[in-house]
Scaffold this active site. Sequence first.
Site, PDB file in Angstrom:
ATOM      1  N   ASN A 128       0.853  -1.177   0.000  1.00  0.00           N
ATOM      2  CA  ASN A 128       0.000   0.000   0.000  1.00  0.00           C
ATOM      3  C   ASN A 128       0.897   1.237   0.000  1.00  0.00           C
ATOM      4  O   ASN A 128       2.129   1.123  -0.099  1.00  0.00           O
ATOM      5  CB  ASN A 128      -0.986  -0.007   1.177  1.00  0.00           C
ATOM      6  CG  ASN A 128      -0.289   0.038   2.537  1.00  0.00           C
ATOM      7  OD1 ASN A 128       0.885   0.402   2.652  1.00  0.00           O
ATOM      8  ND2 ASN A 128      -1.009  -0.351   3.580  1.00  0.00           N
TER       9      ASN A 128
ATOM     10  N   ASP B 173      -6.700  -7.059   2.325  1.00  0.00           N
ATOM     11  CA  ASP B 173      -6.788  -8.516   2.227  1.00  0.00           C
ATOM     12  C   ASP B 173      -7.758  -8.925   1.124  1.00  0.00           C
ATOM     13  O   ASP B 173      -7.501  -9.887   0.388  1.00  0.00           O
ATOM     14  CB  ASP B 173      -7.245  -9.108   3.558  1.00  0.00           C
ATOM     15  CG  ASP B 173      -6.248  -8.846   4.673  1.00  0.00           C
ATOM     16  OD1 ASP B 173      -5.053  -8.651   4.361  1.00  0.00           O
ATOM     17  OD2 ASP B 173      -6.651  -8.825   5.849  1.00  0.00           O
TER      18      ASP B 173
END
Length: 403
Positions: free
Chosen positions: A283, A351
């Site tokens: 990220n 996820d």
Amino acid sequence: MFREERRNKILEHLDKHERVTVDWLAGHFAVTKETIRSDLAALVKQGLIRRCHGGAMIVRRNLQSRLISETGDNFEVLLKRLSEQEPVRNPDVSPHALRGKVCILGAFNVDIVAWVHRFPRGGESLLAQRSSLGPGGKGANQAMAASRAGAQVHFVAKVGKDQFSQFAFDHLASSGIHSFRLYQSEREPTGNALIYVSQDDGENMIAIYSGANKTLSNDEIASMSPELASSNVLLVQLENNFDATLNAMKLARALGVQVIMNPAPFSPDILSCIDLIDIITPNETEASLLSGVEITDLESARAAALAIVARGAKRVIITMGSRGALIYDNQQFQHIPAFPALSVDTTGAGDAFNGALAAAIADGQTLAQAATFASAFASLAVEREGASNMPAYQQVISRLALR
């Protein structure tokens, strides 16, 4: 045929047909019944099958308190032996719309979640509006996501010998995950995460105690080889002990299986194994730490991606929340805009993206196609409460049709 190769073939047959006889196996492989009985006994010791009269049945879901391994060799010797063989490939067909198999090594945690109006300041106590206790852990969440996205999933994790080990088994057994193996630690409890979720915007703060997740052994990783050999993708994160994750990636490389790494929580150890990773999915925060470039917008994200590739990465996807995802592949950038979503809980967004991405890559989609599918999947996941509460495949197809 090598002994390990024959045993892998036995497992492949059982995976398709559920059960088999000793007589059939002896005839099929042109070996003695005693040899087949020895093979079956070894697979029983590894918890992969169960013997029945005259044959064997496959065990898809296993809570194993102790690994009885027959490897006997140093892990590097096992890797050398595997690399000298032809990779065993058996892409399985999912009953859903996607095809392919994803093997996931990761953490199972018990999530203790408190919903608050805002995050507390240092030293401040707040009354939570409500709380819950449920399943979590990046590996378990990603396994759930990949399964809901249509892939056949095999999940490997480690829990404690406490009240939460049965909780983990029951959660996974009631899911659509095709198969899993849970090892149990003698000394550490099941991992747990303490999570605050802000009611204002759905953002979260998380503190994790890894517990048993950090105690995976070389033998436990080596025992993944039959399932990994028949997989298209290995998906890993960094919530387990690093040497276990590293050995799983080495095993995947020896077997010719693609490796996707979600580098969370961030560790500088990634740099020592980046050449083993086919697709890395940081990220913005993780990409900044990995590259040394602070990401504030798409332009700085491009600079970070180039720096990560310069450090040895092959293909990079930087996930940027509401700003979408940036892909760097084959010396080209591509931006995948985020799908509009009414955010309720962002805890499992990363996820959801990674599990869906792995499923789509296992299906044979291009990186851009897979990232688009994963973005649609994640946009639906943040509209649900709970990190493990993943959307269904048909919902994703409907959202894709809106773009």
